[in-house]
Design an enzyme around this catalytic site. Structure first.
Site, PDB file in Angstrom:
ATOM      1  N   HIS A   1       0.824  -1.215   0.000  1.00  0.00           N
ATOM      2  CA  HIS A   1       0.000   0.000   0.000  1.00  0.00           C
ATOM      3  C   HIS A   1       0.854   1.259   0.000  1.00  0.00           C
ATOM      4  O   HIS A   1       0.332   2.343  -0.278  1.00  0.00           O
ATOM      5  CB  HIS A   1      -0.933   0.024   1.213  1.00  0.00           C
ATOM      6  CG  HIS A   1      -2.003  -1.019   1.166  1.00  0.00           C
ATOM      7  ND1 HIS A   1      -2.917  -1.127   0.148  1.00  0.00           N
ATOM      8  CD2 HIS A   1      -2.271  -2.041   2.028  1.00  0.00           C
ATOM      9  CE1 HIS A   1      -3.716  -2.146   0.371  1.00  0.00           C
ATOM     10  NE2 HIS A   1      -3.349  -2.728   1.493  1.00  0.00           N
TER      11      HIS A   1
ATOM     12  N   ASP B   1      -2.405 -10.488  -2.867  1.00  0.00           N
ATOM     13  CA  ASP B   1      -2.995 -10.098  -1.589  1.00  0.00           C
ATOM     14  C   ASP B   1      -4.479  -9.775  -1.807  1.00  0.00           C
ATOM     15  O   ASP B   1      -4.900  -9.389  -2.904  1.00  0.00           O
ATOM     16  CB  ASP B   1      -2.257  -8.857  -1.060  1.00  0.00           C
ATOM     17  CG  ASP B   1      -2.661  -8.479   0.361  1.00  0.00           C
ATOM     18  OD1 ASP B   1      -1.891  -8.775   1.283  1.00  0.00           O
ATOM     19  OD2 ASP B   1      -3.759  -7.889   0.515  1.00  0.00           O
TER      20      ASP B   1
ATOM     21  N   HIS C   1      -6.108  -7.287  -0.781  1.00  0.00           N
ATOM     22  CA  HIS C   1      -6.303  -5.848  -1.000  1.00  0.00           C
ATOM     23  C   HIS C   1      -5.484  -5.371  -2.201  1.00  0.00           C
ATOM     24  O   HIS C   1      -4.362  -5.837  -2.413  1.00  0.00           O
ATOM     25  CB  HIS C   1      -5.865  -5.066   0.239  1.00  0.00           C
ATOM     26  CG  HIS C   1      -6.580  -5.468   1.488  1.00  0.00           C
ATOM     27  ND1 HIS C   1      -6.083  -6.450   2.334  1.00  0.00           N
ATOM     28  CD2 HIS C   1      -7.761  -5.060   2.017  1.00  0.00           C
ATOM     29  CE1 HIS C   1      -6.925  -6.599   3.349  1.00  0.00           C
ATOM     30  NE2 HIS C   1      -7.953  -5.785   3.188  1.00  0.00           N
TER      31      HIS C   1
ATOM     32  N   ASP D   1      -4.392 -12.953   2.904  1.00  0.00           N
ATOM     33  CA  ASP D   1      -5.675 -12.524   3.487  1.00  0.00           C
ATOM     34  C   ASP D   1      -6.834 -12.823   2.549  1.00  0.00           C
ATOM     35  O   ASP D   1      -7.956 -12.385   2.785  1.00  0.00           O
ATOM     36  CB  ASP D   1      -5.656 -11.055   3.905  1.00  0.00           C
ATOM     37  CG  ASP D   1      -4.879 -10.151   2.966  1.00  0.00           C
ATOM     38  OD1 ASP D   1      -4.708  -8.965   3.305  1.00  0.00           O
ATOM     39  OD2 ASP D   1      -4.453 -10.621   1.890  1.00  0.00           O
TER      40      ASP D   1
END
Ligand SMILES: NCCCCCC(=O)NO
Ligand SMILES: [Zn+2]
Length: 343
Positions: free
Chosen positions: A160, A196, A198, A285
């Site tokens: 991120h 991932d 996200h 995740d």
């Protein structure tokens, strides 16, 4: 496959984060890396080595040097004002506010250099962040040295963090620093596969206008999932980077049958791009019992994920990202790696 791990990760242990309007204990906690390391040892994945200490030279090619300098001094500035708990931003330069950096005000700097309140800084954060980056670069060097693959057990994660901002538990974009290092070593084309849950908004941002690094993300649809403001399918790159970015946003509840089709498409795109080396932002995740995510991948799916990536037949660097179902984090993350090895 070798794993690069640093005990320095444990120096970063945030206390609280904001989730659904409440202060809750941080999901991104030291035990995550310890469970993965234990599983690496349990399956006999390979040697676990400490990282070499690297300069910030490569990082400064993908991050704003002023941002990196801020990361190095943020805690001291925060503590100098008598603060003892985690440094968290509270005010951001959103639309209508000025965008010039407030030079010596830690509260202003925290907001200026962050995308959310999801990257809390403690006394040991910089030590862990630097070690995490060192793990990625050391593992990249192992791959460049002829290994088919290597695993950078990075903590804190990085995907991120963008050119000049932290967020979502991320400070330095480890995968992006490694990709840049491969380019500096002479790899003409590098592909980053972000698996991932996200969207790796920081990684996309860093390479969005570059045609030498291809970035593919498979992730929760930003229409309803963090980071909300990047990760749509119409984001395909810009200028020299046009066609070198692809997003596969998927809905809540996505399971392997659908998710794997996106992985096939992303791998096909990486192959068509002509990637000489693959960097995988390995977050797990996507797991059905992850506490902050909403896909439905099962433990048995992760070896299949690794096997599919192995079919690319390219030197591959795995960089650890997210995953918060602590009990299964090791078996899921290492499952990708043993699957890659065909075990
Ligand atoms: N607090 C908002 C959610 C942060 C997501 C962290 C993550 O796992 N990114 O991959
Ligand atoms: Zn994640």
């Amino acid at each position: 496959m070798k794993t690069v791990y640093s005990p320095d990760h444990a120096a970063h242990a945030g206390h609280w984060e904001v989730a659904r309007g409440a202060m809750v204990p941080c999901f991104e906690k030291p035990i995550r890396a310890e469970y993965v390391r234990a599983r690496v040892e349990e399956v006999g994945l390979g040697e676990i080595v400490l990282p070499k200490v690297w300069s910030m030279e490569t990082a400064r090619k993908v991050h704003d040097p002023a941002y990196l300098a801020f990361l190095g001094k943020a805690w001291d500035m925060w503590a100098a004002e008598g603060n003892h708990t985690s440094a968290l931003p509270m005010t951001w330069p959103v639309r209508g506010l000025r965008n010039d950096v407030p030079p010596e005000c830690i509260e202003g700097l925290l907001g200026f250099y962050s995308m959310d309140a999801g990257a809390s800084i403690t006394a040991g954060t910089w030590k862990a962040v630097k070690a995490s980056m060192d793990c990625a670069l050391t593992a990249a060097e192992i791959v460049a040295g002829g290994a088919r693959a290597a695993f950078a057990l990075c903590r804190p994660p990085g995907h991120h963090s963008g050119p000049a901002f932290m967020g979502g538990y991320c400070f330095i974009n480890n995968a992006s620093v490694a990709a840049q290092w491969f380019r500096d070593q002479g790899a003409a084309r590098v592909a980053i596969l972000d698996v991932d849950y996200h969207h790796g908004n920081g990684t996309q941002d860093i390479f969005y206008e570059r045609g030498d690094v291809f970035v593919a993300n498979i992730h929760g649809d930003p229409k309803t999932e963090y980071p909300y403001f990047l990760g749509h399918a119409d984001e395909t790159g810009r200028g020299a980077g046009e066609g070198c970015n692809v997003n596969y946003p998927l809905p809540f509840g996505t399971a392997w049958d659908t998710w794997s089709l996106a992985l096939d498409a992303a791998c096909d795109r990486a192959e068509a791009f002509g990637a000489e080396v693959i960097v995988v932002s390995l977050g797990v995740d996507t797991f059905e019992r992850d506490p902050i995510s909403a896909f439905k991948l099962k433990t048995a799916d992760y070896p299949k994920m690794g096997a599919r990536i192995a079919k690319l037949g390219k030197p591959t660097l795995f960089v650890f990202e997210g995953g918060y179902a602590v009990d299964e984090i090791g078996v899921n993350a290492v499952g990708v790696l043993t699957g890659f090895e065909g075990r």
